[in-house]
Motif scaffolding. Structure first.
Motif, PDB file in Angstrom:
ATOM      1  N   VAL A   1      -1.603  -5.172   5.909  1.00 59.08           N
ATOM      2  CA  VAL A   1      -0.626  -3.816   5.800  1.00 59.08           C
ATOM      3  C   VAL A   1       0.130  -4.193   4.411  1.00 59.08           C
ATOM      4  CG1 VAL A   1      -0.220  -3.524   8.108  1.00 59.08           C
ATOM      5  CG2 VAL A   1       1.109  -5.035   6.889  1.00 59.08           C
ATOM      6  N   GLY A   2       0.416  -2.999   3.644  1.00 55.10           N
ATOM      7  CA  GLY A   2       1.197  -3.308   2.618  1.00 55.10           C
ATOM      8  C   GLY A   2       2.390  -2.425   2.378  1.00 55.10           C
ATOM      9  N   ILE A   3       3.511  -2.475   1.811  1.00 58.98           N
ATOM     10  CA  ILE A   3       4.573  -1.750   1.397  1.00 58.98           C
ATOM     11  C   ILE A   3       4.982  -1.687   0.079  1.00 58.98           C
ATOM     12  CG2 ILE A   3       6.066  -2.257   3.630  1.00 58.98           C
ATOM     13  CD1 ILE A   3       7.510  -4.182   1.709  1.00 58.98           C
ATOM     14  N   ALA A   4       5.518  -0.738  -0.677  1.00 53.02           N
ATOM     15  CA  ALA A   4       5.769  -0.278  -1.932  1.00 53.02           C
ATOM     16  C   ALA A   4       6.998  -0.889  -2.229  1.00 53.02           C
ATOM     17  CB  ALA A   4       5.333   0.913  -2.143  1.00 53.02           C
ATOM     18  N   ALA A   5       7.281  -1.711  -2.667  1.00 53.01           N
ATOM     19  CA  ALA A   5       8.759  -2.394  -3.178  1.00 53.01           C
ATOM     20  C   ALA A   5       8.657  -3.535  -4.027  1.00 53.01           C
ATOM     21  CB  ALA A   5       9.689  -2.675  -1.820  1.00 53.01           C
ATOM     22  N   ASP A   6       9.679  -3.701  -5.026  1.00 53.86           N
ATOM     23  CA  ASP A   6       9.989  -4.979  -5.643  1.00 53.86           C
ATOM     24  C   ASP A   6      10.617  -5.950  -4.746  1.00 53.86           C
ATOM     25  OD1 ASP A   6      12.603  -3.808  -5.906  1.00 53.86           O
ATOM     26  OD2 ASP A   6      12.751  -3.701  -8.069  1.00 53.86           O
ATOM     27  N   ALA A   7      11.046  -7.226  -5.275  1.00 57.19           N
ATOM     28  CA  ALA A   7      11.538  -8.145  -4.364  1.00 57.19           C
ATOM     29  C   ALA A   7      12.965  -7.716  -3.807  1.00 57.19           C
ATOM     30  CB  ALA A   7      11.617  -9.464  -4.848  1.00 57.19           C
TER      31      ALA A   7
ATOM     32  N   VAL B   1      -3.240 -10.287 -10.434  1.00 59.90           N
ATOM     33  CA  VAL B   1      -2.690  -9.587 -11.313  1.00 59.90           C
ATOM     34  C   VAL B   1      -1.319  -9.349 -10.881  1.00 59.90           C
ATOM     35  CG1 VAL B   1      -4.326  -9.031 -12.969  1.00 59.90           C
ATOM     36  CG2 VAL B   1      -3.513  -7.345 -11.200  1.00 59.90           C
ATOM     37  N   GLY B   2      -0.138  -9.192 -11.511  1.00 62.91           N
ATOM     38  CA  GLY B   2       1.013  -8.520 -11.161  1.00 62.91           C
ATOM     39  C   GLY B   2       0.686  -7.120 -10.805  1.00 62.91           C
ATOM     40  N   LEU B   3       1.270  -6.613  -9.863  1.00 68.53           N
ATOM     41  CA  LEU B   3       1.080  -5.011  -9.549  1.00 68.53           C
ATOM     42  C   LEU B   3       2.624  -4.469  -9.565  1.00 68.53           C
ATOM     43  CD1 LEU B   3      -1.891  -4.268  -6.949  1.00 68.53           C
ATOM     44  CD2 LEU B   3      -1.736  -4.040  -9.582  1.00 68.53           C
ATOM     45  N   LYS B   4       3.006  -3.410 -10.009  1.00 68.69           N
ATOM     46  CA  LYS B   4       4.329  -3.018  -9.906  1.00 68.69           C
ATOM     47  C   LYS B   4       4.699  -2.602  -8.437  1.00 68.69           C
ATOM     48  CE  LYS B   4       7.445   0.243 -12.167  1.00 68.69           C
ATOM     49  NZ  LYS B   4       8.654  -0.723 -11.941  1.00 68.69           N
ATOM     50  N   ASP B   5       5.881  -2.888  -8.091  1.00 65.75           N
ATOM     51  CA  ASP B   5       6.300  -2.638  -6.764  1.00 65.75           C
ATOM     52  C   ASP B   5       5.558  -3.035  -5.476  1.00 65.75           C
ATOM     53  OD1 ASP B   5       8.565  -1.116  -7.671  1.00 65.75           O
ATOM     54  OD2 ASP B   5       7.437   0.571  -7.726  1.00 65.75           O
ATOM     55  N   ARG B   6       4.778  -4.191  -5.809  1.00 62.94           N
ATOM     56  CA  ARG B   6       4.292  -4.765  -4.533  1.00 62.94           C
ATOM     57  C   ARG B   6       4.423  -6.404  -4.402  1.00 62.94           C
ATOM     58  NH1 ARG B   6       2.948  -0.187  -4.641  1.00 62.94           N
ATOM     59  NH2 ARG B   6       1.173   1.035  -4.629  1.00 62.94           N
ATOM     60  N   ALA B   7       5.753  -6.595  -4.311  1.00 67.94           N
ATOM     61  CA  ALA B   7       6.130  -8.016  -4.202  1.00 67.94           C
ATOM     62  C   ALA B   7       5.647  -8.836  -3.167  1.00 67.94           C
ATOM     63  CB  ALA B   7       7.876  -8.224  -4.357  1.00 67.94           C
ATOM     64  N   ALA B   8       5.770  -8.277  -1.834  1.00 74.81           N
ATOM     65  CA  ALA B   8       5.265  -9.072  -0.669  1.00 74.81           C
ATOM     66  C   ALA B   8       3.639  -8.867  -0.539  1.00 74.81           C
ATOM     67  CB  ALA B   8       5.960  -8.211   0.689  1.00 74.81           C
ATOM     68  N   TYR B   9       3.350  -7.834  -0.785  1.00 75.86           N
ATOM     69  CA  TYR B   9       1.748  -7.774  -0.943  1.00 75.86           C
ATOM     70  C   TYR B   9       1.277  -8.617  -1.858  1.00 75.86           C
ATOM     71  CZ  TYR B   9      -2.588  -5.251  -0.558  1.00 75.86           C
ATOM     72  OH  TYR B   9      -3.746  -4.819  -0.337  1.00 75.86           O
ATOM     73  N   CYS B  10       1.540  -8.657  -3.096  1.00 79.64           N
ATOM     74  CA  CYS B  10       1.139  -9.553  -3.942  1.00 79.64           C
ATOM     75  C   CYS B  10       1.163 -11.248  -3.415  1.00 79.64           C
ATOM     76  CB  CYS B  10       1.747  -9.606  -5.505  1.00 79.64           C
ATOM     77  SG  CYS B  10       1.113  -8.047  -6.415  1.00 79.64           S
ATOM     78  N   ALA B  11       2.327 -11.372  -2.840  1.00 75.59           N
ATOM     79  CA  ALA B  11       2.638 -12.745  -2.266  1.00 75.59           C
ATOM     80  C   ALA B  11       1.329 -12.912  -1.062  1.00 75.59           C
ATOM     81  CB  ALA B  11       3.936 -12.830  -1.992  1.00 75.59           C
ATOM     82  N   ALA B  12       1.398 -12.092  -0.348  1.00 71.19           N
ATOM     83  CA  ALA B  12       0.322 -12.023   0.919  1.00 71.19           C
ATOM     84  C   ALA B  12      -0.982 -12.181   0.373  1.00 71.19           C
ATOM     85  CB  ALA B  12       0.432 -10.796   1.937  1.00 71.19           C
ATOM     86  N   LYS B  13      -1.259 -11.514  -0.517  1.00 74.49           N
ATOM     87  CA  LYS B  13      -2.931 -11.565  -0.861  1.00 74.49           C
ATOM     88  C   LYS B  13      -3.187 -12.794  -1.905  1.00 74.49           C
ATOM     89  CE  LYS B  13      -4.143  -7.931   1.211  1.00 74.49           C
ATOM     90  NZ  LYS B  13      -5.295  -8.227   2.506  1.00 74.49           N
TER      91      LYS B  13
ATOM     92  N   PRO C   1      -7.238   5.548   3.888  1.00 70.52           N
ATOM     93  CA  PRO C   1      -6.027   6.071   4.410  1.00 70.52           C
ATOM     94  C   PRO C   1      -4.773   5.240   4.120  1.00 70.52           C
ATOM     95  CG  PRO C   1      -7.338   5.913   6.315  1.00 70.52           C
ATOM     96  CD  PRO C   1      -7.867   5.427   5.163  1.00 70.52           C
ATOM     97  N   TRP C   2      -4.825   4.083   3.684  1.00 69.62           N
ATOM     98  CA  TRP C   2      -3.741   3.224   3.249  1.00 69.62           C
ATOM     99  C   TRP C   2      -3.049   3.594   2.092  1.00 69.62           C
ATOM    100  CZ3 TRP C   2      -3.309   0.076  -1.099  1.00 69.62           C
ATOM    101  CH2 TRP C   2      -2.380  -0.887  -1.054  1.00 69.62           C
ATOM    102  N   VAL C   3      -3.950   4.431   1.158  1.00 72.10           N
ATOM    103  CA  VAL C   3      -3.710   4.694  -0.260  1.00 72.10           C
ATOM    104  C   VAL C   3      -2.625   5.784   0.132  1.00 72.10           C
ATOM    105  CG1 VAL C   3      -4.170   5.977  -2.351  1.00 72.10           C
ATOM    106  CG2 VAL C   3      -5.616   3.840  -1.567  1.00 72.10           C
ATOM    107  N   ASP C   4      -2.933   6.916   0.906  1.00 69.28           N
ATOM    108  CA  ASP C   4      -2.080   7.915   1.197  1.00 69.28           C
ATOM    109  C   ASP C   4      -0.859   7.456   1.902  1.00 69.28           C
ATOM    110  OD1 ASP C   4      -3.738   9.976   0.171  1.00 69.28           O
ATOM    111  OD2 ASP C   4      -5.183   9.788   2.056  1.00 69.28           O
ATOM    112  N   ARG C   5      -0.714   6.438   2.650  1.00 74.69           N
ATOM    113  CA  ARG C   5       0.495   6.100   3.252  1.00 74.69           C
ATOM    114  C   ARG C   5       1.242   5.256   2.282  1.00 74.69           C
ATOM    115  NH1 ARG C   5      -2.642   4.085   7.412  1.00 74.69           N
ATOM    116  NH2 ARG C   5      -2.513   2.023   6.622  1.00 74.69           N
ATOM    117  N   ILE C   6       0.646   4.442   1.394  1.00 73.33           N
ATOM    118  CA  ILE C   6       1.605   3.771   0.362  1.00 73.33           C
ATOM    119  C   ILE C   6       2.097   4.889  -0.637  1.00 73.33           C
ATOM    120  CG2 ILE C   6       0.139   3.037  -1.174  1.00 73.33           C
ATOM    121  CD1 ILE C   6       1.533   0.109  -0.309  1.00 73.33           C
TER     122      ILE C   6
END
Ligand SMILES: NC(=O)c1ccc[n+]([C@@H]2O[C@H](COP(=O)([O-])OP(=O)(O)OC[C@H]3O[C@@H](n4cnc5c(N)ncnc54)[C@H](O)[C@@H]3O)[C@@H](O)[C@H]2O)c1
Length: 253
Positions: free
Chosen positions: A92-98, A146-158, A190-195
């Motif tokens: 799962v992912g969320i769109a946010a910085d730290a 690579v660093g993605l904007k607004d994906r702090a938790a997601y980048c860390a998890a992946k 569907p994930w892209v639409d959700r995020i």
């Protein structure tokens, strides 16, 4: 042309009810594997199973629950006598910085993607040992590279999934268990639409995500499934601890 190169293999796919997991399940089954479709959304997994003509099982599984992951592996072994392939796809992912990430959202993203992958490896390895080897395929992301904007938790998890992939690859290579990961670019699911729904202008956000890929389009889930089928197969016998990017050139810039 789809071959029968996975004939006889016994596989688990987590997050099998939607998007990438759905396509991977259909592809593995299409190449002759027996597949257990595991998802927290049992109805979604069942709908995918209905499209598979071969040997298929559905098991409602929350990958963050150790007893449920243990039971999932045990079911395959009980039913088919062993386990050859595990695809740790649920994520799962969320769109946010730290600063914009609530602690419980951080925990949720890390739990499903990273803890879920850890639990999958933990319980699949003993079953694969008894089966004479196997292939574990983890869904990382270019967010690990690579660093993605607004994906702090997601980048860390992946990033964690990528590091765990390499560690497990070295730990288990001598047992004939290959551990690899796939790092997709932005895949049309569907994930892209959700995020993108969380943005002020979801249409513009989706267009930005599409334009990130130098080949000018979203990656298709079937393209990730093709890579997973290759990694699951004996053709990938020397592919160990690899991170296979399928990103339209996004990380080649
Ligand atoms: N779509 C992308 O652009 C993209 C890019 C890179 C990596 N990925 C990764 O690929 C994987 C699949 O993504 P997708 O786009 O197909 O997502 P999706 O949201 O379409 O599907 C995810 C599936 O996982 C299931 N799931 C969620 N939490 C679960 C849990 N705790 N236990 C078991 N199942 C659970 C959901 O019910 C759903 O069926 C994820 O790990 C994602 O991070 C996706």
């Amino acid at each position: 042309m789809i071959s029968n190169r996975l004939e006889g293999k016994r596989a688990i796919v987590t997050g099998a009810g939607s998007g990438i997991g759905r396509e991977i399940s259909l592809r593995l089954a299409g190449e002759g594997a027996r597949v257990v479709l595991a998802d927290i959304d049992e109805a979604a997994a069942r709908a995918v199973a209905d499209q598979i003509a071969g040997d298929v099982l559905v098991q409602r599984t929350d990958v963050t629950s150790e007893p449920e992951v243990e039971a999932l592996v045990a079911r395959v072994v009980d039913r088919w006598g062993g386990l050859d392939v595990l695809v740790n796809n649920a994520g799962v992912g969320i769109a946010a910085d730290a600063p914009g990430t609530a602690l419980e959202d951080w925990q949720f993203v890390l739990d499903v993607s990273l803890k879920g992958t850890f639990l999958g490896i933990k319980h699949a390895v003993p079953a694969m040992r008894l089966s004479g080897g196997g292939s574990i395929i983890n869904l990382s992301s270019i967010a690990a590279l690579v660093g993605l904007k607004d994906r702090a938790a997601y980048c860390a998890a992946k990033g964690g999934v990528l590091a765990l992939t390499r560690a497990a690859a070295i730990d288990h290579v001598e047992e004939g268990i290959r551990v690899n990961c796939i790092a997709p670019g932005t895949v049309e699911t569907p994930w892209v639409d959700r995020i993108t729904a969380g943005y002020e202008d979801p249409v513009a956000a989706k267009a930005t995500m599409q334009a990130r890929q130098p080949h000018g389009r979203f990656v298709q889930p079937e393209e990730i499934a093709a890579m997973a089928a290759y990694l699951a197969s004996d053709e990938a016998g020397s592919v160990v601890g690899a991170c296979m990017t399928v990103d339209g050139g996004m990380t080649a810039r």
